[in-house]
Structures are given as structure tokens and as C-alpha cells.
Design an enzyme around this catalytic site. Structure first.
Site, PDB file in Angstrom:
ATOM      1  N   ASP A  85       0.661  -1.387   0.064  1.00  0.00           N
ATOM      2  CA  ASP A  85       0.141  -0.091   0.002  1.00  0.00           C
ATOM      3  C   ASP A  85       0.774   1.301  -0.087  1.00  0.00           C
ATOM      4  OD1 ASP A  85      -2.525   1.662   0.799  1.00  0.00           O
ATOM      5  OD2 ASP A  85      -1.425   1.778   2.464  1.00  0.00           O
ATOM      6  N   GLU A 132       1.005  -0.385  -5.125  1.00  0.00           N
ATOM      7  CA  GLU A 132      -0.003   0.735  -4.964  1.00  0.00           C
ATOM      8  C   GLU A 132       0.719   1.921  -5.380  1.00  0.00           C
ATOM      9  OE1 GLU A 132      -2.024   3.675  -4.062  1.00  0.00           O
ATOM     10  OE2 GLU A 132      -1.623   2.940  -2.046  1.00  0.00           O
ATOM     11  N   ASP A 185     -11.345   2.223  -2.627  1.00  0.00           N
ATOM     12  CA  ASP A 185     -11.313   3.488  -2.320  1.00  0.00           C
ATOM     13  C   ASP A 185     -11.998   4.191  -3.125  1.00  0.00           C
ATOM     14  OD1 ASP A 185      -9.950   3.509   0.186  1.00  0.00           O
ATOM     15  OD2 ASP A 185      -8.095   3.854  -0.724  1.00  0.00           O
TER      16      ASP A 185
END
Length: 290
Positions: A85, A132, A185
Site C-alpha cells: 500500500d 500501489e 477507495d
């Protein structure tokens, strides 16, 4: 295969912080002096104040990034693929003074991402990693991505704004990518469609040949499968043509996220047949057992 996730930061009250306080920017009482977040952007005028303690990278480096090596290794033992992430935070990361009311007054600090992932590649050469690389991307992030060679993430919901010259347009997506319609998200596709500007809808319709007969959600799934990306990932909400009532997460908010659940009976042979058809015609089935 199952993809596991490593959040870049851990919580102040986590076992990681408790057991390794020297690796974090904490005072003598083990209270963070600086905390993590994101600066203001088009989505959040105050930025995002996450509140996690940040790493003291000088301390983390002293034992050749052992804590990070162990963390990635442990995750890879549970999952086939590891998604890391907020990868841009390994090039430079945004910090805010603890106690601030929002993330407007933070600053950027350089991180030793190249050294860290050179070490990861040396000690864990066979781990399958997705980076990411979304958000505020600067040249140092691009250089880090080139250096590590991990596939980045592409999101089709970002493709149709900005006058039709987005880096997320399907024809610009390269093979070394994991391509999504949207992530946890983002809006669902139909949620995005309900809120999109008219010029975005016009471009999306023309580019993807969206029709009500096929179903707008199936039009973007078809487009996603047709990209060159080595991996394509579709959320169940888009397969089921659900709107933002089924959205997974709204960044910067607490209390109402991560509540959507797939219900018994939602899946069907018809849906799996459609997915199989697109996977077949776009060469995504791999080698099939006879």
C-alpha cells in the site's frame, strides 16, 4: 490466487510499535511526535490526517531493514501475491505534527525506498509484489518504480477526466500493471456514472462503446479485460451493477466503511459465464486443463 495487502503504516497501539519503539518517531513516553497522512488534493481540501506513527528510517536501516524484510516475508507466507500500500511513501512521505487538526500543514520527507527494495529483492527474490503507486506521483516515485520493476496499479475510473489525456486511458496501460475499474477507495462504476461530469460520460461512452443493451458495467469490464495489463481485477460490486450504496470505503472518514457484504445467491452461472467469455476472448484464461 489470493492477493494480500501490507498497509505502509501500523497503528500506535499495534504490537509492532510496542515491540519496536526505536523504529518509530516517538517521544520518551512513546507518543508520536509526527504522524502520517496525505496533503490536500482534489478530493479532500484538508488532506487526510491518518495519525499513524511514522518510521525513523535511520533506525530502520541500521539492521538492513530487518523489520520490513520480516513483515513482507510473513505476509507472503499467507498469500500468493503481496500488494504494498501507498508505495509512493517509500520514495518520500508526508508528515504532520502530532496534535494538528488537519493535514494542511505537513511536509515531505525523503525515504530510502531504493535501498529497502534492493534488500527485499536480494533476500526475497521469488515474492510476487504489486506496488500501489496511486495518488500524488512525483519523479522520485517514478524512478523508484523503474528501479524495483514491480507492476503498478491502473484505475479506469480515473481515465476519462482531464480532457481525454489521462495516463489511465486503456491504450496507455502497459503489460507490467494490475488494472482495476476502481479500488476499495473509489465509487463503484455505476456510482461514478451517476456523479460524473457530462463530458466524462460522453468520452467514456465513445471510448468503451457503452450501451444500455450490454449494460454499462459490462462495457467497462470488457474494456478492462481488453487492456494489455497482465492482471485485471474487478470488484464484485461492478459485476453486480451496484451503485454507491455498495461502496466499500470513503477515504478520510470513519464509522460507515467496510460494511458491504456479498449475499448468498448474488452469484450465478450467468455472471460467471460472462466473465469466462471475456476472459476467453481477451486471452486471460491461461493454460486450461484438458
Amino acid at each position: 490466487k489470493i492477493i494480500g495487502d501490507i498497509p505502509i503504516y501500523v497503528a500506535q497501539d499495534s504490537v509492532d510499535t510496542w515491540a519496536n519503539p526505536r523504529l518509530f518517531a516517538l517521544d520518551r513516553k512513546r507518543i508520536p511526535t509526527l504522524v502520517a497522512g496525505c496533503p490536500p488534493d482534489a478530493f479532500t481540501e484538508d488532506g487526510q490526517l491518518w495519525g499513524n506513527p511514522i518510521y525513523d528510517w535511520k533506525e530502520v536501516k541500521k539492521d538492513n531493514f530487518r523489520w520490513w524484510i520480516n513483515r513482507i516475508k510473513a505476509t507472503a507466507e499467507m498469500f500468493d501475491v503481496v500488494r504494498i500500500d501507498h508505495f509512493r511513501g517509500f520514495a518520500s512521505f508526508y508528515v504532520i505534527k502530532n496534535g494538528a487538526k488537519n493535514a494542511r500543514t505537513g511536509k515531505w520527507i525523503e525515504a530510502p525506498g531504493t535501498e529497502l527494495f534492493d534488500r527485499v529483492k536480494k533476500e526475497l527474490p521469488s515474492i510476487d509484489i504489486i506496488a500501489e503507486d496511486l495518488g500524488y506521483i512525483t519523479e522520485d516515485v517514478r524512478e523508484l518504480m523503474k528501479r524495483v520493476g514491480y507492476p503498478g496499479m491502473k484505475v479506469l475510473l480515473f481515465a476519462f477526466g482531464g480532457g481525454g489525456d489521462s495516463d489511465f486511458l486503456p491504450y496507455k496501460i502497459d503489460e507490467n500493471s494490475a488494472a482495476y475499474i476502481g479500488t476499495h477507495d473509489n465509487d463503484t462504476f455505476l456510482g461514478w456514472w451517476e456523479n460524473a461530469k457530462e463530458e466524462e460520460k460522453v468520452l467514456a461512452k465513445a471510448y468503451m462503446n457503452l450501451t444500455e443493451e450490454e449494460g454499462y458495467n459490462w462495457g467497462i469490464i470488457r474494456t478492462l479485460y481488453g487492456t494489455k495489463a497482465n492482471r485485471t481485477i474487478v470488484q464484485m460490486q461492478d459485476i453486480l451493477a451496484l451503485d454507491n450504496d455498495a461502496r466499500m470505503n470513503l477515504p478520510g472518514t470513519v464509522g460507515d466503511n467496510w460494511q458491504w457484504r456479498l449475499k448468498h445467491g448474488d452469484c450465478s452461472n450467468e455472471l460467471s459465464g460472462k466473465l469466462h467469455y471475456f476472459a476467453k476472448i481477451f486471452g486471460r484464461l491461461g493454460k486450461q486443463k484438458r
